[in-house]
Write a protein that holds these residues in place. Structure first.
Motif, mmCIF file in Angstrom:
data_model
loop_
_atom_site.group_PDB
_atom_site.id
_atom_site.type_symbol
_atom_site.label_atom_id
_atom_site.label_comp_id
_atom_site.label_asym_id
_atom_site.label_seq_id
_atom_site.Cartn_x
_atom_site.Cartn_y
_atom_site.Cartn_z
ATOM 1 N N SER A 161 -1.019 9.082 6.259
ATOM 2 C CA SER A 161 -2.325 8.654 5.770
ATOM 3 C C SER A 161 -2.150 7.798 4.527
ATOM 4 O O SER A 161 -1.123 7.880 3.829
ATOM 5 C CB SER A 161 -3.215 9.861 5.451
ATOM 6 N N SER A 162 -3.130 6.972 4.248
ATOM 7 C CA SER A 162 -3.085 6.127 3.058
ATOM 8 C C SER A 162 -3.563 6.898 1.835
ATOM 9 O O SER A 162 -4.485 7.713 1.919
ATOM 10 C CB SER A 162 -3.969 4.892 3.253
ATOM 11 N N THR A 163 -2.942 6.636 0.693
ATOM 12 C CA THR A 163 -3.422 7.215 -0.562
ATOM 13 C C THR A 163 -4.592 6.429 -1.126
ATOM 14 O O THR A 163 -5.227 6.862 -2.087
ATOM 15 C CB THR A 163 -2.304 7.236 -1.607
ATOM 16 N N GLY A 164 -4.859 5.235 -0.570
ATOM 17 C CA GLY A 164 -5.898 4.367 -1.095
ATOM 18 C C GLY A 164 -5.441 3.509 -2.250
ATOM 19 O O GLY A 164 -6.240 2.773 -2.837
ATOM 20 N N ILE A 165 -4.153 3.574 -2.592
ATOM 21 C CA ILE A 165 -3.595 2.794 -3.698
ATOM 22 C C ILE A 165 -2.895 1.579 -3.112
ATOM 23 O O ILE A 165 -1.953 1.714 -2.328
ATOM 24 C CB ILE A 165 -2.604 3.631 -4.520
ATOM 25 N N SER A 166 -3.356 0.370 -3.480
ATOM 26 C CA SER A 166 -2.776 -0.837 -2.892
ATOM 27 C C SER A 166 -2.950 -2.012 -3.833
ATOM 28 O O SER A 166 -3.693 -1.947 -4.818
ATOM 29 C CB SER A 166 -3.431 -1.146 -1.540
ATOM 30 N N SER A 178 -0.397 5.202 -13.061
ATOM 31 C CA SER A 178 -0.270 6.473 -12.356
ATOM 32 C C SER A 178 -1.602 6.868 -11.744
ATOM 33 O O SER A 178 -2.667 6.384 -12.136
ATOM 34 C CB SER A 178 0.224 7.581 -13.294
ATOM 35 N N ALA A 179 -1.523 7.771 -10.775
ATOM 36 C CA ALA A 179 -2.700 8.381 -10.160
ATOM 37 C C ALA A 179 -2.380 9.839 -9.903
ATOM 38 O O ALA A 179 -1.225 10.195 -9.619
ATOM 39 C CB ALA A 179 -3.067 7.681 -8.857
ATOM 40 N N THR A 180 -3.395 10.693 -10.015
ATOM 41 C CA THR A 180 -3.203 12.136 -9.864
ATOM 42 C C THR A 180 -4.053 12.640 -8.703
ATOM 43 O O THR A 180 -5.210 12.244 -8.550
ATOM 44 C CB THR A 180 -3.579 12.871 -11.160
ATOM 45 N N SER A 181 -3.465 13.510 -7.907
ATOM 46 C CA SER A 181 -4.190 14.025 -6.739
ATOM 47 C C SER A 181 -5.306 14.962 -7.165
ATOM 48 O O SER A 181 -5.247 15.618 -8.210
ATOM 49 C CB SER A 181 -3.225 14.749 -5.790
ATOM 50 N N THR A 182 -6.326 15.028 -6.337
ATOM 51 C CA THR A 182 -7.479 15.875 -6.640
ATOM 52 C C THR A 182 -7.222 17.337 -6.302
ATOM 53 O O THR A 182 -7.899 18.224 -6.823
ATOM 54 C CB THR A 182 -8.713 15.385 -5.873
ATOM 55 N N THR A 183 -6.248 17.599 -5.428
ATOM 56 C CA THR A 183 -5.886 18.966 -5.050
ATOM 57 C C THR A 183 -4.372 19.084 -4.973
ATOM 58 O O THR A 183 -3.646 18.087 -5.079
ATOM 59 C CB THR A 183 -6.482 19.362 -3.683
ATOM 60 N N THR A 184 -3.882 20.298 -4.738
ATOM 61 C CA THR A 184 -2.440 20.518 -4.618
ATOM 62 C C THR A 184 -1.879 20.002 -3.297
ATOM 63 O O THR A 184 -0.655 19.980 -3.126
ATOM 64 C CB THR A 184 -2.129 22.023 -4.744
ATOM 65 N N LYS A 185 -2.732 19.558 -2.386
ATOM 66 C CA LYS A 185 -2.243 19.002 -1.121
ATOM 67 C C LYS A 185 -1.581 17.635 -1.324
ATOM 68 O O LYS A 185 -0.748 17.213 -0.533
ATOM 69 C CB LYS A 185 -3.380 18.886 -0.108
ATOM 70 N N GLY A 186 -1.986 16.906 -2.370
ATOM 71 C CA GLY A 186 -1.343 15.631 -2.682
ATOM 72 C C GLY A 186 -1.677 14.505 -1.726
ATOM 73 O O GLY A 186 -0.831 13.636 -1.484
ATOM 74 N N THR A 187 -2.902 14.481 -1.200
ATOM 75 C CA THR A 187 -3.277 13.439 -0.245
ATOM 76 C C THR A 187 -4.355 12.495 -0.773
ATOM 77 O O THR A 187 -4.402 11.335 -0.370
ATOM 78 C CB THR A 187 -3.768 14.062 1.075
ATOM 79 N N ASN A 188 -5.236 12.974 -1.635
ATOM 80 C CA ASN A 188 -6.301 12.152 -2.212
ATOM 81 C C ASN A 188 -6.072 12.002 -3.716
ATOM 82 O O ASN A 188 -5.840 13.005 -4.405
ATOM 83 C CB ASN A 188 -7.665 12.782 -1.938
ATOM 84 N N PHE A 189 -6.206 10.757 -4.194
ATOM 85 C CA PHE A 189 -5.806 10.471 -5.570
ATOM 86 C C PHE A 189 -6.903 9.748 -6.340
ATOM 87 O O PHE A 189 -7.699 8.999 -5.772
ATOM 88 C CB PHE A 189 -4.540 9.603 -5.580
ATOM 89 N N VAL A 190 -6.903 9.970 -7.654
ATOM 90 C CA VAL A 190 -7.736 9.233 -8.600
ATOM 91 C C VAL A 190 -6.807 8.549 -9.591
ATOM 92 O O VAL A 190 -5.922 9.202 -10.164
ATOM 93 C CB VAL A 190 -8.718 10.170 -9.339
ATOM 94 N N GLU A 248 0.844 -1.195 0.000
ATOM 95 C CA GLU A 248 0.000 0.000 0.000
ATOM 96 C C GLU A 248 0.878 1.243 0.000
ATOM 97 O O GLU A 248 1.914 1.291 0.661
ATOM 98 C CB GLU A 248 -0.911 0.000 1.228
ATOM 99 N N ILE A 249 0.465 2.260 -0.782
ATOM 100 C CA ILE A 249 1.192 3.517 -0.833
ATOM 101 C C ILE A 249 0.625 4.464 0.219
ATOM 102 O O ILE A 249 -0.578 4.767 0.224
ATOM 103 C CB ILE A 249 1.113 4.160 -2.222
ATOM 104 N N PHE A 250 1.497 4.917 1.106
ATOM 105 C CA PHE A 250 1.130 5.883 2.130
ATOM 106 C C PHE A 250 1.807 7.217 1.837
ATOM 107 O O PHE A 250 2.779 7.287 1.093
ATOM 108 C CB PHE A 250 1.564 5.394 3.517
ATOM 109 N N THR A 251 1.270 8.273 2.431
ATOM 110 C CA THR A 251 1.896 9.582 2.342
ATOM 111 C C THR A 251 2.016 10.163 3.742
ATOM 112 O O THR A 251 1.256 9.816 4.651
ATOM 113 C CB THR A 251 1.104 10.534 1.426
ATOM 114 N N ALA A 252 3.010 11.044 3.911
ATOM 115 C CA ALA A 252 3.239 11.677 5.213
ATOM 116 C C ALA A 252 4.044 12.945 5.007
ATOM 117 O O ALA A 252 4.719 13.116 3.989
ATOM 118 C CB ALA A 252 3.986 10.724 6.147
ATOM 119 N N LEU A 253 3.971 13.830 5.980
ATOM 120 C CA LEU A 253 4.900 14.953 6.007
ATOM 121 C C LEU A 253 6.264 14.421 6.430
ATOM 122 O O LEU A 253 6.354 13.525 7.266
ATOM 123 C CB LEU A 253 4.422 16.023 6.990
#
Length: 232
Positions: free
Chosen positions: A106-111, A152-164, A89-94
């Motif tokens: 947090s999880s990107t939801g990609i696994s 690939s997946a692209t984030s829905t905002t510039t925050k880079g936490t939620n992806f489609v 699973e791909i996670f993201t963090a500061l």
């Protein structure tokens, strides 16, 4: 354009999925190297003469990649593997300025579960400020031995936490470990390796791809790496 790869040197350390950053003031005098090995991601300072000084390690993660968002936030993306299920699973963090600490995970939801080739993400900030992640996956329907594809997946905002997840494949036919070097309007550049499953009959190579949008890629089939060694 003709591409070349020159002055290859060993760093005298074992690891994979390397990620390299300049130091904070971008002087180029000292670099920070991240690589997977020994049960986690090792962080090492690298001098201009390629000497490594280990700074620390983040345990139980692999394949770390870092971007700085348009808001000036350093954000890491990496793989965690569930030891019980084998799910990747791909996670993201500061990530801290020194690269040693993660927070607000947090999880990107990609696994994916069960694909040993799956993972090795690369993250990049798009010209519009959103974030895109590229990763490797096996194509189980392919008839060739080297069947990996790049998704690939692209984030829905510039925050880079939620992806489609983006539709289709970015590359097919056994390219792995995709790394975007430049992402500008109508001017994208990436490097990648070829599949390791061809070893020893065919060593891994390094290849270059260009794109106008980071989604449709034209890959030069010329191997830039010396043929007597494999490069991942």
């Amino acid at each position: 354009m003709t591409w070349s790869l020159e002055n290859i040197q060993e760093l005298a350390t074992l690891g994979v999925s390397a990620h390299l950053e300049n130091d904070g003031d971008n002087s180029g005098e000292i670099y920070q190297l991240y690589y997977t090995g020994n049960g986690g991601v090792t962080i090492a300072e690298m001098s201009t003469d390629l000497q490594l000084t280990q700074q620390g390690q983040i345990n139980f993660i692999q394949d770390l990649t870092i971007v700085t968002t348009t808001e000036g936030i350093r954000r890491a993306y990496y793989i965690e593997v569930d030891p019980n299920s084998g799910e990747h699973e791909i996670f993201t963090a500061l990530i801290s300025e020194d690269g040693l600490n993660l927070s607000e995970v947090s999880s990107t939801g990609i696994s994916h579960n069960g694909d040993q080739a799956w993972g090795v993400p690369d993250s990049v900030v798009l010209p519009d400020g959103r974030v895109r992640i590229y990763w490797v996956k096996s194509d189980t329907e392919a008839t060739t031995l080297a069947n990996e594809v790049i998704l690939s997946a692209t984030s829905t905002t510039t925050k880079g936490t939620n992806f489609v997840i983006d539709e289709g494949n970015r590359a097919e036919g056994g390219y792995v470990d995709f790394e975007v070097l430049k992402a500008e309007d109508n001017d994208w550049l990436a490097i990648m390796s070829s599949s390791p499953v061809t070893i020893p009959d065919k060593p891994q190579g390094i290849y270059v791809g260009v794109s106008n949008d980071g989604l449709s890629w034209e890959i030069d089939n010329t191997n830039l790496a010396p043929s007597e060694l494999s490069y991942l």
